[in-house]
Design a protein around this motif. Structure first.
Motif, PDB file in Angstrom:
ATOM      1  N   THR A 135       0.668  -1.213   0.123  1.00 29.88           N
ATOM      2  CA  THR A 135      -0.089   0.058  -0.045  1.00 29.88           C
ATOM      3  C   THR A 135       0.852   1.318  -0.135  1.00 29.88           C
ATOM      4  O   THR A 135       0.357   2.275  -0.580  1.00 29.88           O
ATOM      5  CB  THR A 135      -1.039  -0.026   1.177  1.00 29.88           C
ATOM      6  N   GLY A 136       1.990   1.288   0.657  1.00 30.60           N
ATOM      7  CA  GLY A 136       2.809   2.365   0.745  1.00 30.60           C
ATOM      8  C   GLY A 136       2.154   3.326   1.628  1.00 30.60           C
ATOM      9  O   GLY A 136       2.642   4.704   1.883  1.00 30.60           O
ATOM     10  N   ALA A 137       1.210   3.137   2.641  1.00 35.72           N
ATOM     11  CA  ALA A 137       0.528   4.238   3.241  1.00 35.72           C
ATOM     12  C   ALA A 137       1.300   4.672   4.436  1.00 35.72           C
ATOM     13  O   ALA A 137       1.355   6.126   4.675  1.00 35.72           O
ATOM     14  CB  ALA A 137      -0.706   3.708   4.249  1.00 35.72           C
ATOM     15  N   ALA A 192      22.593  -0.894  -8.436  1.00 33.81           N
ATOM     16  CA  ALA A 192      21.494  -1.474  -7.859  1.00 33.81           C
ATOM     17  C   ALA A 192      20.330  -1.582  -9.017  1.00 33.81           C
ATOM     18  O   ALA A 192      20.437  -1.001 -10.093  1.00 33.81           O
ATOM     19  CB  ALA A 192      20.809  -0.524  -6.784  1.00 33.81           C
ATOM     20  N   TRP A 193      19.072  -2.395  -8.643  1.00 35.75           N
ATOM     21  CA  TRP A 193      18.007  -2.188  -9.384  1.00 35.75           C
ATOM     22  C   TRP A 193      16.866  -1.624  -8.208  1.00 35.75           C
ATOM     23  O   TRP A 193      16.935  -2.068  -7.210  1.00 35.75           O
ATOM     24  CB  TRP A 193      17.720  -3.604 -10.025  1.00 35.75           C
ATOM     25  N   LEU A 194      16.069  -1.354  -8.780  1.00 36.36           N
ATOM     26  CA  LEU A 194      14.672  -0.685  -8.241  1.00 36.36           C
ATOM     27  C   LEU A 194      13.354  -1.276  -8.470  1.00 36.36           C
ATOM     28  O   LEU A 194      13.044  -1.128  -9.838  1.00 36.36           O
ATOM     29  CB  LEU A 194      14.842   0.716  -8.161  1.00 36.36           C
ATOM     30  N   SER A 195      12.783  -2.129  -7.844  1.00 37.92           N
ATOM     31  CA  SER A 195      11.565  -2.853  -8.349  1.00 37.92           C
ATOM     32  C   SER A 195      10.309  -2.427  -7.423  1.00 37.92           C
ATOM     33  O   SER A 195      10.508  -2.349  -6.218  1.00 37.92           O
ATOM     34  CB  SER A 195      11.778  -4.307  -8.340  1.00 37.92           C
ATOM     35  N   PHE A 196       9.307  -2.241  -8.249  1.00 38.66           N
ATOM     36  CA  PHE A 196       8.147  -1.635  -7.478  1.00 38.66           C
ATOM     37  C   PHE A 196       7.111  -2.562  -7.209  1.00 38.66           C
ATOM     38  O   PHE A 196       6.751  -3.575  -8.181  1.00 38.66           O
ATOM     39  CB  PHE A 196       7.434  -0.508  -8.312  1.00 38.66           C
ATOM     40  N   SER A 197       6.394  -2.438  -6.157  1.00 37.95           N
ATOM     41  CA  SER A 197       4.925  -3.317  -6.033  1.00 37.95           C
ATOM     42  C   SER A 197       3.799  -2.487  -6.666  1.00 37.95           C
ATOM     43  O   SER A 197       4.113  -1.345  -6.623  1.00 37.95           O
ATOM     44  CB  SER A 197       4.485  -3.695  -4.637  1.00 37.95           C
ATOM     45  N   CYS A 198       2.828  -3.302  -7.450  1.00 34.65           N
ATOM     46  CA  CYS A 198       1.923  -2.430  -8.305  1.00 34.65           C
ATOM     47  C   CYS A 198       0.391  -3.001  -7.698  1.00 34.65           C
ATOM     48  O   CYS A 198       0.181  -4.198  -7.485  1.00 34.65           O
ATOM     49  CB  CYS A 198       2.444  -2.662  -9.580  1.00 34.65           C
ATOM     50  N   LYS A 199      -0.400  -2.084  -7.864  1.00 33.17           N
ATOM     51  CA  LYS A 199      -1.572  -2.263  -7.625  1.00 33.17           C
ATOM     52  C   LYS A 199      -2.555  -2.597  -8.789  1.00 33.17           C
ATOM     53  O   LYS A 199      -3.555  -3.351  -8.522  1.00 33.17           O
ATOM     54  CB  LYS A 199      -2.614  -1.023  -6.871  1.00 33.17           C
ATOM     55  N   ASP A 200      -2.199  -2.411  -9.822  1.00 36.73           N
ATOM     56  CA  ASP A 200      -3.065  -2.844 -11.262  1.00 36.73           C
ATOM     57  C   ASP A 200      -1.797  -2.766 -12.306  1.00 36.73           C
ATOM     58  O   ASP A 200      -0.927  -2.519 -12.048  1.00 36.73           O
ATOM     59  CB  ASP A 200      -4.054  -2.122 -11.567  1.00 36.73           C
ATOM     60  N   ASP A 201      -2.369  -2.451 -13.546  1.00 40.39           N
ATOM     61  CA  ASP A 201      -1.689  -2.787 -14.716  1.00 40.39           C
ATOM     62  C   ASP A 201      -1.153  -1.154 -15.123  1.00 40.39           C
ATOM     63  O   ASP A 201      -0.676  -1.433 -16.201  1.00 40.39           O
ATOM     64  CB  ASP A 201      -2.098  -3.370 -15.744  1.00 40.39           C
ATOM     65  N   ARG A 202      -1.313  -0.268 -14.424  1.00 33.99           N
ATOM     66  CA  ARG A 202      -0.898   1.099 -14.564  1.00 33.99           C
ATOM     67  C   ARG A 202      -0.189   1.669 -13.632  1.00 33.99           C
ATOM     68  O   ARG A 202       0.638   2.749 -13.827  1.00 33.99           O
ATOM     69  CB  ARG A 202      -1.966   1.863 -14.984  1.00 33.99           C
ATOM     70  N   CYS A 203      -0.704   1.369 -12.231  1.00 35.04           N
ATOM     71  CA  CYS A 203       0.067   2.281 -11.075  1.00 35.04           C
ATOM     72  C   CYS A 203       0.864   1.347 -10.011  1.00 35.04           C
ATOM     73  O   CYS A 203       0.434   0.031  -9.990  1.00 35.04           O
ATOM     74  CB  CYS A 203      -1.221   2.883 -10.401  1.00 35.04           C
ATOM     75  N   ILE A 204       1.818   1.851  -9.336  1.00 35.93           N
ATOM     76  CA  ILE A 204       2.309   1.302  -8.153  1.00 35.93           C
ATOM     77  C   ILE A 204       1.458   1.343  -6.982  1.00 35.93           C
ATOM     78  O   ILE A 204       0.340   1.789  -7.119  1.00 35.93           O
ATOM     79  CB  ILE A 204       3.716   1.904  -8.077  1.00 35.93           C
ATOM     80  N   SER A 208       0.427   5.890  -7.583  1.00 29.36           N
ATOM     81  CA  SER A 208       1.001   6.859  -8.543  1.00 29.36           C
ATOM     82  C   SER A 208       1.259   6.121  -9.940  1.00 29.36           C
ATOM     83  O   SER A 208       1.561   4.756  -9.932  1.00 29.36           O
ATOM     84  CB  SER A 208       2.595   7.075  -8.073  1.00 29.36           C
ATOM     85  N   PRO A 209       1.194   6.678 -11.069  1.00 32.20           N
ATOM     86  CA  PRO A 209       1.648   6.061 -12.291  1.00 32.20           C
ATOM     87  C   PRO A 209       3.065   5.365 -12.423  1.00 32.20           C
ATOM     88  O   PRO A 209       3.930   5.682 -11.993  1.00 32.20           O
ATOM     89  CB  PRO A 209       1.233   7.055 -13.274  1.00 32.20           C
ATOM     90  N   PHE A 210       2.995   4.302 -12.911  1.00 31.76           N
ATOM     91  CA  PHE A 210       4.355   3.425 -13.041  1.00 31.76           C
ATOM     92  C   PHE A 210       5.315   4.423 -13.858  1.00 31.76           C
ATOM     93  O   PHE A 210       6.373   4.232 -13.360  1.00 31.76           O
ATOM     94  CB  PHE A 210       3.948   1.981 -13.585  1.00 31.76           C
ATOM     95  N   CYS A 211       4.730   4.897 -14.756  1.00 29.28           N
ATOM     96  CA  CYS A 211       5.506   5.792 -15.506  1.00 29.28           C
ATOM     97  C   CYS A 211       6.335   7.088 -14.758  1.00 29.28           C
ATOM     98  O   CYS A 211       7.279   7.233 -15.050  1.00 29.28           O
ATOM     99  CB  CYS A 211       4.996   6.253 -16.892  1.00 29.28           C
ATOM    100  N   SER A 212       5.565   7.337 -13.802  1.00 31.31           N
ATOM    101  CA  SER A 212       6.244   8.354 -12.692  1.00 31.31           C
ATOM    102  C   SER A 212       7.310   7.819 -11.947  1.00 31.31           C
ATOM    103  O   SER A 212       8.226   8.392 -11.602  1.00 31.31           O
ATOM    104  CB  SER A 212       5.075   8.982 -11.826  1.00 31.31           C
ATOM    105  N   CYS A 231       4.188  -8.912  -8.203  1.00 38.23           N
ATOM    106  CA  CYS A 231       2.862  -8.660  -8.655  1.00 38.23           C
ATOM    107  C   CYS A 231       2.352  -9.699  -9.615  1.00 38.23           C
ATOM    108  O   CYS A 231       3.102 -10.710  -9.722  1.00 38.23           O
ATOM    109  CB  CYS A 231       3.076  -7.424  -9.604  1.00 38.23           C
ATOM    110  N   SER A 232       1.177  -9.589  -9.992  1.00 36.90           N
ATOM    111  CA  SER A 232       0.580 -10.788 -11.018  1.00 36.90           C
ATOM    112  C   SER A 232       1.371 -10.732 -12.165  1.00 36.90           C
ATOM    113  O   SER A 232       1.526  -9.779 -12.717  1.00 36.90           O
ATOM    114  CB  SER A 232      -0.935 -10.617 -11.325  1.00 36.90           C
ATOM    115  N   PRO A 233       1.926 -11.992 -12.817  1.00 41.37           N
ATOM    116  CA  PRO A 233       2.245 -11.916 -14.269  1.00 41.37           C
ATOM    117  C   PRO A 233       1.569 -11.244 -15.210  1.00 41.37           C
ATOM    118  O   PRO A 233       2.148 -10.683 -16.368  1.00 41.37           O
ATOM    119  CB  PRO A 233       2.545 -13.367 -14.542  1.00 41.37           C
ATOM    120  N   ALA A 234       0.253 -11.200 -14.947  1.00 37.34           N
ATOM    121  CA  ALA A 234      -0.750 -10.686 -16.155  1.00 37.34           C
ATOM    122  C   ALA A 234      -0.526  -9.248 -16.255  1.00 37.34           C
ATOM    123  O   ALA A 234      -0.948  -8.698 -17.439  1.00 37.34           O
ATOM    124  CB  ALA A 234      -2.170 -10.954 -15.938  1.00 37.34           C
ATOM    125  N   VAL A 235       0.198  -8.339 -15.143  1.00 35.26           N
ATOM    126  CA  VAL A 235      -0.030  -6.954 -15.307  1.00 35.26           C
ATOM    127  C   VAL A 235       1.352  -6.723 -15.911  1.00 35.26           C
ATOM    128  O   VAL A 235       1.538  -5.168 -16.005  1.00 35.26           O
ATOM    129  CB  VAL A 235      -0.356  -6.321 -13.817  1.00 35.26           C
TER     130      VAL A 235
END
Length: 326
Positions: A135-137, A192-204, A208-212, A231-235
């Motif tokens: 969530t990143g809350a 390093a590498w930096l990888s994000f957890s994502c809530k759907d196929d557009r946003c972390i 926030s948009p993944f592109c940001s 994340c799910s492979p599908a996204v």
């Protein structure tokens, strides 16, 4: 650690590099109980380091080119609190994650494969043990300086122990990504590498948009890759597509999703109709999108990694006209 140029060249010459899978998943398969532990697999650095060595070795046998340390949920305050050890001993335990991995790689190395060790650094939310890395809350209540202060000891220990690169994993928010990018400048020899957890196929995860998120990552000259994990492979395909214009030529995609099952903070992983078998199939698309580091996260076993390697390395050799044998 080698130079950033050296590692980038290694990735380009040997890619796609295959990452390992779910370290905790494999440990639980061996009968080790981890669910509900606030230190997760990091506790074994203290109680059963041989189990960590054996797990790393299984992933290496399955074809992993990079193994990640058992330090995702590790921190000096966490070790002090949950193991009742001193801060100095906690630092030793963090460093031991790298030393165990490097020792395993040394025993495994052949003339054809020289695997790398990535020091795993989870988000601040992982230390809370409440699922907030999805969530990143918490970042709303913390400053960038506070987030940097949290991550600094982990990075310091992993670098000092000789990790080839640092893996900032499951980062859920732009603010924490900004903190990581700023912190890296304090360790100029660190890659390093930096990888994000994502809530759907557009946003972390923080919305926030993944592109940001990719825009934040590309401001660092020390990041070799940016992408998604757990994340799910599908996204994955739509996420990478959404940020394709933001990716710097010097940064590759890193992709290591989970099995597609859903995590419940009370009941753990809940099986659905989604299957980890889709990862090898979808990975061909990720490769075409420019992914240079591909593997798996939670619920992905050594057998899955072997399948990914068989498919992708075979695909890569054919595409590149290379004929080396594994």
């Amino acid at each position: 650690m080698g130079s950033s140029v050296g590692l980038r060249h290694f990735i380009r010459e040997n890619g796609p590099l295959i990452l390992d899978g779910g370290l905790a998943t494999d440990l639980e398969t061996q009968g080790i109980k981890l669910q509900g532990d606030p230190l997760w697999s990091a506790r074994l650095l203290h109680t059963d380091p041989q189990a960590i060595r054996d797990c790393h070795y299984r992933f290496l046998l399955s074809g992993a080119d990079i193994i990640t340390t058992a330090t995702y949920q590790a921190s000096i305050p966490g070790f002090v609190r949950h193991l009742d050890v001193t801060a100095d001993r906690a630092r030793e335990l963090l460093m031991s994650g790298v030393l165990l991995a490097k020792d395993t790689v040394k025993r495994f190395e052949t003339g054809q494969r020289c695997p790398l060790v990535a020091g795993s650094v989870g988000p601040y939310g992982a230390s809370l043990h409440d699922g907030s890395e999805y969530t990143g809350a918490y970042a709303q209540e913390m400053s960038i300086e506070e987030l940097k202060a949290w991550h600094r000891p982990q990075v310091d220990c992993l670098e000092a122990a000789g990790a080839d690169l640092i893996a900032f994993e499951t980062i859920p928010s732009l603010k924490e990504a900004e903190a990581v990018v700023e912190l890296l400048r304090e360790f100029p020899n660190c890659k390093a590498w930096l990888s994000f957890s994502c809530k759907d196929d557009r946003c972390i995860s923080d919305g926030s948009p993944f592109c940001s998120a990719v825009q934040v990552a590309k401001t660092s000259t020390q990041l070799l890759a940016v992408g998604v994990n757990c994340c799910s492979p599908a996204v994955v395909e739509p996420l990478l597509h959404s940020a394709r214009s933001q990716l710097s030529p010097d940064i590759s995609w890193v992709v290591y999703p989970n099995s597609g099952e859903e995590w419940d903070t009370e009941r753990g992983w809940q099986t659905s109709r989604k299957s980890s078998a889709s990862i090898p199939e979808l990975s061909h698309t990720w490769l075409k999108q420019g992914a240079a580091l591909i593997g798996g996260c939670c619920r992905i076993s050594p057998a899955h990694i072997a399948e990914i390697r068989q498919q992708l390395k075979g695909c890569f050799r054919t595409a590149q006209g290379q004929g080396q044998h594994e």
